[in-house]
Design a protein around this motif. Structure first.
Motif, PDB file in Angstrom:
ATOM      1  N   ALA A   1      -8.402   1.137  13.326  1.00 54.29           N
ATOM      2  CA  ALA A   1      -7.696   2.415  13.391  1.00 54.29           C
ATOM      3  C   ALA A   1      -7.278   2.918  12.007  1.00 54.29           C
ATOM      4  N   GLY A   2      -7.463   2.100  10.964  1.00 53.78           N
ATOM      5  CA  GLY A   2      -7.147   2.536   9.606  1.00 53.78           C
ATOM      6  C   GLY A   2      -5.941   1.880   8.968  1.00 53.78           C
ATOM      7  N   ALA A   3      -5.590   0.675   9.398  1.00 53.99           N
ATOM      8  CA  ALA A   3      -4.409   0.003   8.859  1.00 53.99           C
ATOM      9  C   ALA A   3      -4.565  -0.428   7.397  1.00 53.99           C
ATOM     10  N   ARG A   4      -5.779  -0.759   6.985  1.00 54.96           N
ATOM     11  CA  ARG A   4      -5.959  -1.237   5.612  1.00 54.96           C
ATOM     12  C   ARG A   4      -5.562  -0.181   4.573  1.00 54.96           C
ATOM     13  N   PRO A   5      -6.024   1.080   4.686  1.00 51.80           N
ATOM     14  CA  PRO A   5      -5.564   2.084   3.713  1.00 51.80           C
ATOM     15  C   PRO A   5      -4.056   2.320   3.762  1.00 51.80           C
ATOM     16  N   VAL A   6      -3.457   2.181   4.940  1.00 51.13           N
ATOM     17  CA  VAL A   6      -2.004   2.322   5.067  1.00 51.13           C
ATOM     18  C   VAL A   6      -1.309   1.187   4.309  1.00 51.13           C
ATOM     19  N   LEU A   7      -1.765  -0.036   4.502  1.00 49.76           N
ATOM     20  CA  LEU A   7      -1.207  -1.194   3.797  1.00 49.76           C
ATOM     21  C   LEU A   7      -1.313  -1.005   2.283  1.00 49.76           C
ATOM     22  N   LEU A   8      -2.481  -0.617   1.824  1.00 52.23           N
ATOM     23  CA  LEU A   8      -2.686  -0.427   0.383  1.00 52.23           C
ATOM     24  C   LEU A   8      -1.793   0.684  -0.172  1.00 52.23           C
ATOM     25  N   GLU A   9      -1.619   1.743   0.586  1.00 50.91           N
ATOM     26  CA  GLU A   9      -0.762   2.840   0.124  1.00 50.91           C
ATOM     27  C   GLU A   9       0.701   2.401   0.052  1.00 50.91           C
ATOM     28  N   LEU A  10       1.158   1.628   1.039  1.00 56.31           N
ATOM     29  CA  LEU A  10       2.523   1.114   0.994  1.00 56.31           C
ATOM     30  C   LEU A  10       2.739   0.244  -0.241  1.00 56.31           C
ATOM     31  N   ILE A  11       1.786  -0.643  -0.499  1.00 57.81           N
ATOM     32  CA  ILE A  11       1.883  -1.519  -1.675  1.00 57.81           C
ATOM     33  C   ILE A  11       1.881  -0.690  -2.957  1.00 57.81           C
ATOM     34  N   ASN A  12       0.992   0.299  -3.043  1.00 55.87           N
ATOM     35  CA  ASN A  12       0.931   1.143  -4.236  1.00 55.87           C
ATOM     36  C   ASN A  12       2.234   1.903  -4.464  1.00 55.87           C
ATOM     37  N   GLU A  13       2.803   2.456  -3.395  1.00 55.13           N
ATOM     38  CA  GLU A  13       4.051   3.215  -3.525  1.00 55.13           C
ATOM     39  C   GLU A  13       5.214   2.316  -3.945  1.00 55.13           C
ATOM     40  N   VAL A  14       5.288   1.136  -3.365  1.00 54.09           N
ATOM     41  CA  VAL A  14       6.359   0.205  -3.731  1.00 54.09           C
ATOM     42  C   VAL A  14       6.212  -0.205  -5.193  1.00 54.09           C
ATOM     43  N   ASN A  15       5.006  -0.501  -5.610  1.00 54.84           N
ATOM     44  CA  ASN A  15       4.763  -0.866  -7.012  1.00 54.84           C
ATOM     45  C   ASN A  15       5.061   0.291  -7.948  1.00 54.84           C
ATOM     46  N   LYS A  16       4.585   1.479  -7.601  1.00 51.16           N
ATOM     47  CA  LYS A  16       4.759   2.661  -8.444  1.00 51.16           C
ATOM     48  C   LYS A  16       6.239   2.962  -8.674  1.00 51.16           C
ATOM     49  N   ARG A  17       7.052   2.737  -7.654  1.00 51.62           N
ATOM     50  CA  ARG A  17       8.475   3.041  -7.746  1.00 51.62           C
ATOM     51  C   ARG A  17       9.311   1.856  -8.237  1.00 51.62           C
ATOM     52  N   GLY A  18       8.651   0.704  -8.423  1.00 52.64           N
ATOM     53  CA  GLY A  18       9.350  -0.470  -8.925  1.00 52.64           C
ATOM     54  C   GLY A  18      10.411  -0.996  -7.974  1.00 52.64           C
ATOM     55  N   LEU A  19      10.129  -0.938  -6.686  1.00 49.42           N
ATOM     56  CA  LEU A  19      11.090  -1.382  -5.670  1.00 49.42           C
ATOM     57  C   LEU A  19      11.013  -2.894  -5.527  1.00 49.42           C
ATOM     58  N   LYS A  20      11.866  -3.605  -6.245  1.00 52.48           N
ATOM     59  CA  LYS A  20      11.824  -5.065  -6.292  1.00 52.48           C
ATOM     60  C   LYS A  20      12.392  -5.724  -5.042  1.00 52.48           C
ATOM     61  N   ASP A  21      13.216  -5.005  -4.268  1.00 53.26           N
ATOM     62  CA  ASP A  21      13.833  -5.597  -3.082  1.00 53.26           C
ATOM     63  C   ASP A  21      13.060  -5.262  -1.802  1.00 53.26           C
ATOM     64  N   VAL A  22      11.808  -4.845  -1.932  1.00 52.73           N
ATOM     65  CA  VAL A  22      10.965  -4.483  -0.786  1.00 52.73           C
ATOM     66  C   VAL A  22       9.752  -5.397  -0.743  1.00 52.73           C
ATOM     67  N   VAL A  23       9.487  -5.943   0.449  1.00 54.50           N
ATOM     68  CA  VAL A  23       8.340  -6.822   0.655  1.00 54.50           C
ATOM     69  C   VAL A  23       7.392  -6.140   1.634  1.00 54.50           C
ATOM     70  N   VAL A  24       6.124  -6.054   1.268  1.00 51.58           N
ATOM     71  CA  VAL A  24       5.093  -5.514   2.158  1.00 51.58           C
ATOM     72  C   VAL A  24       4.215  -6.686   2.589  1.00 51.58           C
ATOM     73  N   SER A  25       4.060  -6.854   3.908  1.00 44.91           N
ATOM     74  CA  SER A  25       3.228  -7.943   4.409  1.00 44.91           C
ATOM     75  C   SER A  25       2.421  -7.455   5.597  1.00 44.91           C
ATOM     76  N   GLN A  26       1.582  -8.334   6.092  1.00 45.32           N
ATOM     77  CA  GLN A  26       0.763  -7.988   7.245  1.00 45.32           C
ATOM     78  C   GLN A  26       0.936  -9.033   8.328  1.00 45.32           C
ATOM     79  N   THR A  27       0.659  -8.609   9.558  1.00 44.95           N
ATOM     80  CA  THR A  27       0.745  -9.497  10.704  1.00 44.95           C
ATOM     81  C   THR A  27      -0.438  -9.214  11.612  1.00 44.95           C
ATOM     82  N   GLY A  28      -0.529  -9.961  12.675  1.00 44.29           N
ATOM     83  CA  GLY A  28      -1.591  -9.748  13.648  1.00 44.29           C
ATOM     84  C   GLY A  28      -1.231  -8.618  14.587  1.00 44.29           C
TER      85      GLY A  28
END
Length: 121
Positions: free
Chosen positions: A40-67
């Protein structure tokens, strides 16, 4: 051959990518990455979340994946866990919606109600 400065920059980028997946953060963002989510397109969503968190330097945010999260017809699904608050489940996600969630929910503290599972009919 790379200079010491270039190597240092590569090292810092790698550290930032590793820190984003460290489970010691105060905010957890979990993306459903079972077969239905991926198709359904979860991989681009995951990558965008990671990119946004990195871009903004959000150190207290964890992005992970599950089944499987369990509601295949609403994939891609993203769950946000903030300490002391109820879990928020976002459905039918896109990379654009992921950007808005980072800005509105994670940075500004406002749940994006129109993307939540409760808004779907």
């Amino acid at each position: 051959m790379k200079s010491l400065e270039e190597l240092g920059k590569i090292r810092e980028e790698a550290r930032n990518k590793i820190e984003i997946r460290d489970s010691k953060g105060k905010v957890r963002i979990v993306v459903g990455m079972a077969t239905c989510g991926i198709s359904a397109g979860a991989r681009p969503v995951l990558l965008e979340l990671i990119n946004e968190v990195n871009k903004r330097g959000l150190k207290d945010v964890v992005v992970s994946q599950t089944g499987c999260i369990g509601v295949c017809r609403l994939e891609p699904i993203v769950e946000v866990y903030k300490s002391g608050e109820n879990k928020v489940t976002y459905v039918e996600m896109t990379p654009g919606k992921a950007q808005k969630i980072i800005v509105e929910h994670i940075v500004n503290g406002n749940v994006v109600d129109e993307y939540t599972i409760g808004a779907v009919k």
